[in-house]
Design an enzyme around this catalytic site. Structure first.
Site, PDB file in Angstrom:
ATOM      1  NE  ARG A 162      -2.008   2.172   3.527  1.00 40.80           N
ATOM      2  CZ  ARG A 162      -2.647   2.726   4.554  1.00 40.80           C
ATOM      3  NH1 ARG A 162      -3.883   2.335   4.861  1.00 40.80           N
ATOM      4  NH2 ARG A 162      -2.078   3.639   5.295  1.00 40.80           N
ATOM      5  CE1 TYR A 174      -4.968   6.579   7.727  1.00 35.61           C
ATOM      6  CE2 TYR A 174      -4.525   6.140   5.411  1.00 35.61           C
ATOM      7  CZ  TYR A 174      -4.731   5.690   6.701  1.00 35.61           C
ATOM      8  OH  TYR A 174      -4.683   4.347   6.952  1.00 35.61           O
ATOM      9  CG  ASP A 225      -7.044   3.625   3.373  1.00 39.08           C
ATOM     10  OD1 ASP A 225      -8.144   4.106   3.005  1.00 39.08           O
ATOM     11  OD2 ASP A 225      -6.857   3.123   4.498  1.00 39.08           O
ATOM     12  CG  HIS A 227      -8.401   6.876   6.241  1.00 44.34           C
ATOM     13  ND1 HIS A 227      -8.922   7.506   7.340  1.00 44.34           N
ATOM     14  CD2 HIS A 227      -7.928   5.687   6.677  1.00 44.34           C
ATOM     15  CE1 HIS A 227      -8.760   6.723   8.392  1.00 44.34           C
ATOM     16  NE2 HIS A 227      -8.167   5.616   8.020  1.00 44.34           N
ATOM     17  CD  GLU A 251      -8.258   0.486   2.899  1.00 43.36           C
ATOM     18  OE1 GLU A 251      -7.193   0.022   2.455  1.00 43.36           O
ATOM     19  OE2 GLU A 251      -8.470   0.643   4.105  1.00 43.36           O
ATOM     20  CD  GLU A 277     -10.130   0.921   7.612  1.00 43.87           C
ATOM     21  OE1 GLU A 277      -9.305   0.320   6.923  1.00 43.87           O
ATOM     22  OE2 GLU A 277      -9.873   1.953   8.247  1.00 43.87           O
ATOM     23  NE  ARG A 298      -9.641  -2.178   4.165  1.00 40.36           N
ATOM     24  CZ  ARG A 298      -8.531  -2.635   4.760  1.00 40.36           C
ATOM     25  NH1 ARG A 298      -7.959  -3.735   4.351  1.00 40.36           N
ATOM     26  NH2 ARG A 298      -8.015  -1.958   5.760  1.00 40.36           N
ATOM     27  CD  GLU A 354      -4.383  -2.611   6.706  1.00 39.83           C
ATOM     28  OE1 GLU A 354      -5.564  -2.856   7.039  1.00 39.83           O
ATOM     29  OE2 GLU A 354      -3.910  -1.464   6.694  1.00 39.83           O
ATOM     30  CD1 TRP A 417      -7.765  12.008  10.112  1.00 40.03           C
ATOM     31  CD2 TRP A 417      -8.362   9.933  10.723  1.00 40.03           C
ATOM     32  NE1 TRP A 417      -6.621  11.275  10.263  1.00 40.03           N
ATOM     33  CE2 TRP A 417      -6.958  10.010  10.632  1.00 40.03           C
ATOM     34  CE3 TRP A 417      -8.986   8.723  11.074  1.00 40.03           C
ATOM     35  CZ2 TRP A 417      -6.131   8.909  10.899  1.00 40.03           C
ATOM     36  CZ3 TRP A 417      -8.184   7.637  11.350  1.00 40.03           C
ATOM     37  CH2 TRP A 417      -6.760   7.738  11.262  1.00 40.03           C
TER      38      TRP A 417
HETATM   39  C1  CS2 Z   1      -6.438   2.201   7.964  1.00 42.44           C
HETATM   40  C2  CS2 Z   1      -6.362   2.067   9.444  1.00 42.44           C
HETATM   41  O1  CS2 Z   1      -5.209   0.235   7.845  1.00 42.44           O
HETATM   42  C3  CS2 Z   1      -6.032   0.925   7.284  1.00 42.44           C
HETATM   43  O2  CS2 Z   1      -6.508   0.676   6.207  1.00 42.44           O
HETATM   44  O3  CS2 Z   1      -7.595   2.708   7.433  1.00 42.44           O
HETATM   45  O4  CS2 Z   1      -5.030   2.331   9.766  1.00 42.44           O
HETATM   46  C4  CS2 Z   1      -7.248   2.982  10.276  1.00 42.44           C
HETATM   47  O5  CS2 Z   1      -6.889   4.315  10.106  1.00 42.44           O
HETATM   48  C5  CS2 Z   1      -7.101   2.599  11.721  1.00 42.44           C
HETATM   49  O6  CS2 Z   1      -7.376   1.257  11.876  1.00 42.44           O
HETATM   50  C6  CS2 Z   1      -8.003   3.432  12.598  1.00 42.44           C
HETATM   51  O7  CS2 Z   1      -7.999   2.932  13.875  1.00 42.44           O
HETATM   52 MG    MG Z   2      -8.141   1.748   5.648  1.00 37.80          MG
END
Ligand code: CS2
Ligand code: MG
Length: 417
Positions: A162, A174, A225, A227, A251, A277, A298, A354, A417
């Site tokens: 990634r 991020y 990602d 995010h 992602e 996630e 995810r 991941e 975020w």
């Molecule tokens: C992220 C995470 O790993 C990922 O894909 O989106 O690091 C996420 O920010 C954290 O799990 C938040 O706790």
């Molecule tokens: Mg993520």
């Protein structure tokens, strides 16, 4: 074979009675919540219950509301326990509830493995593959640094990486680490404030991936990602701009509450999409999966109600050609990682896993038997999920309150975020 023989070979109901359950909170560099269940015969099982930035809510849910219900119950009735905690609580779903249920569920599967003397993947139906393809996290303050980092992962044997890079004009993008330390978002007691700028981000990301393909060739799998930062039409534009660089996935391109938004992305691009996630139930992803609006789901074991529920999600996803790509950030403990890897070893519609590296302290608190070899993580044959906890060491790392950052636009308005 009479019932008595069956009971001696597999543990009698009395042996399987839950006599103790306790919640262990520890912070070997970051906070983890772990549930440990003990049966009358002395078998123990561990379940991860970590919800980053809201850890104590789950710890209390377990200690105050779940543990009293566990004592005296049969540890072998995993499905019934799941239904009891989900249907029986009346208040269903939600990250706190589903993380707590996951902790119980995984601890019981761990105990079942120990009762049977078998690794967890064997209980699920046995191996579908030798190891689980994993992706690591490369990041850099700029494209130059990010491409170097991707190179380092490839040298370590990673087949999938990634990649995130800093955004010129954005102070804290991020996924970018500071001071040479591994990226860890929950860094302060109160949320750090970051400022977001979408046009600047949309400008840099295609340039990053153009460079990565030029430097590292066509074979390495690349992921990114977003995010949750983009609107659906912005996400569609990014997905289209990234097409020439053939990402393994893009992602969380847009927040997934608005699931129709994914139709817009699909209409404009063939870049593969991963989401989920922050989901915790099959009901969160049902629409996206059955309409084939995503390619990878995810939602992982700890936040999705454990093996028992995530298995339902994976089977449903398989019907729609959606594969798994479990969340595996450092805020999921090695206990979740161990359970997830057994799942990955079994699940027919596996995509990728991941894997962010846990700190040495974390690995010492949670000894485990999974190992990295040739781009894949391999589980061992220890009965259960193969992850333990050193409680004495855990006690040396007391809880330290930390929250995730927040993002605002340049005019001060809150953003995702
Ligand atoms: C992220 C995470 O790993 C990922 O894909 O989106 O690091 C996420 O920010 C954290 O799990 C938040 O706790
Ligand atoms: Mg993520």
């Amino acid at each position: 074979m009479n019932t008595a023989t069956i009971e001696t070979r597999h543990g009698s109901t009395r042996d399987r009675e839950i006599v103790d359950a306790k919640v262990i909170v520890t912070c070997p560099g970051r906070n983890f919540v772990t549930l440990k269940i003990t049966t009358r015969s002395g078998l123990t099982g561990l379940g991860d219950a970590t919800l980053n930035g809201r850890e104590l809510a789950v710890a209390s849910y377990l200690t105050d509301h779940v543990v009293p219900n566990l004592i005296g119950r049969d540890a072998g009735r995993i499905e019934d326990m799941w239904q009891f905690l989900h249907r029986g609580a009346y208040w269903r779903r939600g990250p706190v509830t589903m993380t707590a249920i996951a902790a119980v569920d995984v601890a019981l599967w761990d105990i079942l493995g120990k009762m049977a003397g078998l690794p967890l993947y064997q209980l699920l139906g046995g191996r579908s593959r030798e190891g689980a393809l994993v992706y690591g996290h490369a990041n850099g303050r700029d494209i130059e640094e990010a491409t170097d980092e991707v190179g380092k992962y490839i040298e370590k044997g990673f087949l999938a990486v990634r990649a995130q890079c800093g955004v010129p004009g954005v102070k804290k993008a991020y996924g970018i680490s500071v001071g040479g330390k591994p990226y860890e978002p929950a860094e302060s007691e109160l949320p750090a404030e970051t400022v977001w700028n979408t046009p600047k981000y949309l400008n840099i990301v295609p340039k990053l991936f153009e460079r990565l393909r030029a430097d590292h060739g066509p074979d390495v799998e690349l992921l990114h990602d977003v995010h949750h930062r983009l609107t659906p039409i912005e996400a569609a534009r990014l997905a289209r701009d990234l097409e020439p660089f053939r990402l393994f996935w893009l992602e969380d391109a847009t927040p997934a509450e608005n699931q129709k938004g994914f139709e817009l992305i699909r209409k404009h691009s063939v870049t593969a999409l991963a989401v989920g996630e922050v989901f915790n139930s099959i009901w969160d992803c049902k629409h996206l999966i059955e309409n084939q609006l995503i390619d990878y789901i995810r939602t992982t074991i700890v936040h999705g109600g454990g093996i028992t529920h995530v298995r339902r999600i994976a089977d449903f996803a398989a019907l729609h050609a959606v594969r798994t790509g479990f969340h595996g950030a450092t805020d999921l403990s090695p206990v979740c990682m161990g359970a997830a890897l057994h799942f990955d070893t079994w699940v027919p519609n596996f995509g990728i896993q991941e894997w962010m590296f846990h700190s040495d302290e974390t690995n010492e608190v949670f000894p485990h038997d999974y190992v990295f070899r040739n781009g894949r993580l391999h589980v061992g044959d220890t009965p259960g999920h193969g992850v333990d906890i050193d409680e004495k060491l855990a006690a040396r790392f007391p809880y330290a309150p930390k929250q995730l950052p927040i993002a605002r636009l340049e005019d001060g308005a809150m953003w995702d975020w």
